[in-house]
Design an enzyme around this catalytic site. Structure first.
Site, PDB file in Angstrom:
ATOM      1  N   ASN A   1       0.878  -1.173   0.000  1.00 24.59           N
ATOM      2  CA  ASN A   1       0.000   0.000   0.000  1.00 24.59           C
ATOM      3  C   ASN A   1       0.912   1.218   0.000  1.00 24.59           C
ATOM      4  OD1 ASN A   1      -1.615   2.162   0.540  1.00 24.59           O
ATOM      5  ND2 ASN A   1      -2.767   1.184   2.185  1.00 24.59           N
TER       6      ASN A   1
ATOM      7  N   SER B   1       0.988  12.813 -15.542  1.00 25.78           N
ATOM      8  CA  SER B   1      -0.185  12.957 -16.411  1.00 25.78           C
ATOM      9  C   SER B   1      -0.093  14.302 -17.124  1.00 25.78           C
ATOM     10  CB  SER B   1      -1.468  12.927 -15.562  1.00 25.78           C
ATOM     11  OG  SER B   1      -2.567  13.379 -16.335  1.00 25.78           O
TER      12      SER B   1
ATOM     13  N   TYR C   1      -5.816  16.048  -8.387  1.00 27.74           N
ATOM     14  CA  TYR C   1      -5.064  15.186  -9.316  1.00 27.74           C
ATOM     15  C   TYR C   1      -3.988  15.992 -10.047  1.00 27.74           C
ATOM     16  CZ  TYR C   1      -4.442  11.521 -12.876  1.00 27.74           C
ATOM     17  OH  TYR C   1      -3.927  10.552 -13.704  1.00 27.74           O
TER      18      TYR C   1
ATOM     19  N   LYS D   1       0.085  15.418  -9.838  1.00 29.48           N
ATOM     20  CA  LYS D   1       0.893  15.032 -10.994  1.00 29.48           C
ATOM     21  C   LYS D   1       1.945  16.095 -11.329  1.00 29.48           C
ATOM     22  CE  LYS D   1      -1.067  11.033 -11.679  1.00 29.48           C
ATOM     23  NZ  LYS D   1      -0.291   9.789 -11.430  1.00 29.48           N
TER      24      LYS D   1
HETATM   25  P1  NDP Z   1      -6.234   1.931 -12.575  1.00 31.29           P
HETATM   26  O1  NDP Z   1      -7.255   2.520 -11.675  1.00 31.29           O
HETATM   27  O2  NDP Z   1      -6.660   1.010 -13.675  1.00 31.29           O
HETATM   28  O3  NDP Z   1      -5.118   1.166 -11.710  1.00 31.29           O
HETATM   29  C1  NDP Z   1      -4.541   1.788 -10.595  1.00 31.29           C
HETATM   30  C2  NDP Z   1      -3.795   0.731  -9.812  1.00 31.29           C
HETATM   31  O4  NDP Z   1      -3.267   1.380  -8.634  1.00 31.29           O
HETATM   32  C3  NDP Z   1      -4.701  -0.398  -9.333  1.00 31.29           C
HETATM   33  O5  NDP Z   1      -4.014  -1.613  -9.443  1.00 31.29           O
HETATM   34  C4  NDP Z   1      -4.941  -0.024  -7.874  1.00 31.29           C
HETATM   35  O6  NDP Z   1      -5.202  -1.132  -7.022  1.00 31.29           O
HETATM   36  C5  NDP Z   1      -3.609   0.603  -7.516  1.00 31.29           C
HETATM   37  N1  NDP Z   1      -3.674   1.394  -6.296  1.00 31.29           N
HETATM   38  C6  NDP Z   1      -4.584   2.322  -5.936  1.00 31.29           C
HETATM   39  N2  NDP Z   1      -4.309   2.796  -4.710  1.00 31.29           N
HETATM   40  C7  NDP Z   1      -3.202   2.143  -4.287  1.00 31.29           C
HETATM   41  C8  NDP Z   1      -2.422   2.176  -3.103  1.00 31.29           C
HETATM   42  N3  NDP Z   1      -2.721   2.981  -2.073  1.00 31.29           N
HETATM   43  N4  NDP Z   1      -1.353   1.360  -3.005  1.00 31.29           N
HETATM   44  C9  NDP Z   1      -1.032   0.528  -4.018  1.00 31.29           C
HETATM   45  N5  NDP Z   1      -1.712   0.432  -5.155  1.00 31.29           N
HETATM   46  C10 NDP Z   1      -2.794   1.244  -5.295  1.00 31.29           C
HETATM   47  O7  NDP Z   1      -5.424   3.173 -13.161  1.00 31.29           O
HETATM   48  P2  NDP Z   1      -4.517   3.330 -14.461  1.00 31.29           P
HETATM   49  O8  NDP Z   1      -3.842   2.069 -14.790  1.00 31.29           O
HETATM   50  O9  NDP Z   1      -5.311   4.041 -15.478  1.00 31.29           O
HETATM   51  O10 NDP Z   1      -3.459   4.401 -13.896  1.00 31.29           O
HETATM   52  C11 NDP Z   1      -2.124   4.092 -13.558  1.00 31.29           C
HETATM   53  C12 NDP Z   1      -1.349   5.388 -13.391  1.00 31.29           C
HETATM   54  O11 NDP Z   1      -1.406   6.128 -14.611  1.00 31.29           O
HETATM   55  C13 NDP Z   1      -1.931   6.312 -12.311  1.00 31.29           C
HETATM   56  O12 NDP Z   1      -0.876   6.955 -11.640  1.00 31.29           O
HETATM   57  C14 NDP Z   1      -2.728   7.310 -13.121  1.00 31.29           C
HETATM   58  O13 NDP Z   1      -2.887   8.528 -12.452  1.00 31.29           O
HETATM   59  C15 NDP Z   1      -1.856   7.440 -14.351  1.00 31.29           C
HETATM   60  N6  NDP Z   1      -2.559   7.987 -15.508  1.00 31.29           N
HETATM   61  C16 NDP Z   1      -3.623   7.328 -16.055  1.00 31.29           C
HETATM   62  C17 NDP Z   1      -4.285   7.892 -17.153  1.00 31.29           C
HETATM   63  C18 NDP Z   1      -5.443   7.237 -17.799  1.00 31.29           C
HETATM   64  O14 NDP Z   1      -6.020   7.855 -18.725  1.00 31.29           O
HETATM   65  N7  NDP Z   1      -5.847   6.032 -17.415  1.00 31.29           N
HETATM   66  C19 NDP Z   1      -3.834   9.171 -17.736  1.00 31.29           C
HETATM   67  C20 NDP Z   1      -2.709   9.759 -17.067  1.00 31.29           C
HETATM   68  C21 NDP Z   1      -2.097   9.182 -16.017  1.00 31.29           C
HETATM   69  P3  NDP Z   1      -6.716  -1.727  -6.860  1.00 31.29           P
HETATM   70  O15 NDP Z   1      -6.967  -2.483  -8.123  1.00 31.29           O
HETATM   71  O16 NDP Z   1      -6.576  -2.618  -5.666  1.00 31.29           O
HETATM   72  O17 NDP Z   1      -7.611  -0.556  -6.650  1.00 31.29           O
END
Ligand code: NDP
Length: 259
Positions: A76, A155, A168, A172
Site C-alpha cells: 500500500n 499525467s 489530481y 501530478k
Molecule cells: P487503474 O485505476 O486502472 O489502476 C490503478 C492501480 O493502482 C490499481 O491496481 C490499484 O489497485 C492501484 N492502487 C490504488 N491505490 C493504491 C495504493 N494505495 N497502493 C497501491 N496500489 C494502489 O489506473 P490506471 O492504470 O489508469 O493508472 C495508472 C497510473 O497512470 C496512475 O498513476 C494514473 O494517475 C496514471 N494515468 C492514467 C491515465 C489514464 O487515462 N488512465 C492518464 C494519465 C495518467 P486496486 O486495483 O486494488 O484498486
C-alpha cells in the site's frame, strides 16, 4: 495494426534487462500491469505490487503464464510500514532493485469549490507522497549499487490542469517536479529519474467517465484513438532500458492531444 497485434509485437522476448529486478507499484491491472509485462518481456523480474496479495499474485501469474519472470508482493503506497516491508522483502529475495516505476494512482474528481479536504488529501497521498515514500525505501539500495532507473507516472493534467481535478493536477505536477529534483540529487550515483505523462488511456480509471466526456476528449486527439496501457509501457521501457544520458525529463504519451 490491431491493439492485440501491437501488444504481441511489443512483448517479443529480449534480454535487454536480463537479471534486473523491476518494481512497479499498483500493477495488478491497468497501465502498471502493461509496464510490468513490457519490462518482464525484456528479461527483468517484474515485481507486481498492489493493495492485496491476491491482486499482486494474479498480475504476476499473467506474466509467468507468458513465460516471463514475475513476483507478487503487497504494497500500500500510502503506508510507510507496508512500503518498507515490501522493499526489504524484495532485497532479501533478489538482492537488488534496478528499476522502480511509481505507477499507483487514483482520482477523486469534483469541482474545486466542492472538493473536500479528505478528497484532496487522499489523492495527494496516493499519487505524490507515495513517490516520496516508495522512492526513499528503494533509492538507498540503488545508491549503494551505483545504478538505478526510476520512472514516475505523471499525467498531462499535471502540466495543463483540468476542471474538476485540482487534487489530481497538483499531485501530478508535484510528481514531475519531484522527478527533476531526484534526478539532480542522484545523477552522481548513476541513477536517472524521469516521468511519463499519459493523456487519455483506456483503463478502469477512464472507463468510469461519461460517454459525452470521452467524446469531448476524442475531438482533441489528432491520432484519433484513446491510448492503450501498452503505449505508456513503451515510454517507460525507454527510460528503464536505455536513455542513460536522459534524466529529469517528461515524455508525453497522449496521441498529440497537447502539442
Ligand atoms: P487503474 O485505476 O486502472 O489502476 C490503478 C492501480 O493502482 C490499481 O491496481 C490499484 O489497485 C492501484 N492502487 C490504488 N491505490 C493504491 C495504493 N494505495 N497502493 C497501491 N496500489 C494502489 O489506473 P490506471 O492504470 O489508469 O493508472 C495508472 C497510473 O497512470 C496512475 O498513476 C494514473 O494517475 C496514471 N494515468 C492514467 C491515465 C489514464 O487515462 N488512465 C492518464 C494519465 C495518467 P486496486 O486495483 O486494488 O484498486
Amino acid at each position: 495494426m490491431s491493439t492485440q497485434t501491437m501488444e504481441e509485437t511489443k512483448l517479443v522476448k529480449s534480454e535487454l534487462l536480463k537479471d534486473q529486478v523491476a518494481i512497479v507499484t499498483g500493477s495488478g491491472r491497468g497501465i502498471g500491469l502493461a509496464i510490468a509485462k513490457r519490462l518482464a518481456a525484456a528479461g527483468a523480474t517484474a515485481v507486481i505490487t498492489d493493495l492485496t496479495q491476491e491482486s499482486a499474485d494474479a498480475g504476476a501469474k499473467e506474466i509467468t503464464d507468458l513465460g516471463f519472470k514475475a513476483h507478487g508482493a503487497v504494497c500500500n503506497v500510502t503506508d510507510v510500514a507496508s512500503v518498507e516491508k515490501m522493499a526489504e522483502e524484495i532485497m532479501a529475495k533478489f538482492g537488488k532493485i534496478n528499476i522502480l516505476v511509481n505507477n499507483a494512482g487514483i482520482t477523486k474528481d469534483t469541482l474545486f469549490m466542492r472538493m473536500k479536504l479528505e478528497d484532496w488529501s487522499a489523492v495527494i497521498e496516493t499519487n505524490l507522497t507515495s513517490i516520496f515514500k516508495v522512492t526513499q525505501a528503494v533509492i538507498k539500495h540503488m545508491s549503494k549499487a551505483n545504478y538505478g532507473r526510476i520512472v514516475n507516472i505523471a499525467s498531462v493534467i499535471g502540466m495543463h490542469g483540468n476542471m474538476g481535478q485540482a487534487n489530481y493536477a497538483a499531485s501530478k505536477a508535484g510528481a514531475i517536479a519531484l522527478s527533476k529534483t531526484i534526478a539532480k540529487e542522484y545523477a552522481s550515483r548513476n541513477i536517472t529519474c524521469n516521468a511519463v505523462a499519459p493523456g487519455f488511456i483506456d483503463t478502469a480509471m477512464t472507463q468510469k467517465l461519461k460517454p459525452e466526456v470521452k467524446d469531448q476528449y476524442m475531438k482533441f486527439i489528432p491520432l484519433g484513438r484513446f491510448g492503450q496501457p501498452e503505449d505508456v509501457a513503451e515510454a517507460v521501457f525507454f527510460f528503464a532500458s536505455g536513455g542513460s544520458y536522459v534524466t529529469g525529463q517528461t515524455i508525453v504519451v497522449d496521441g498529440g492531444m497537447f502539442m
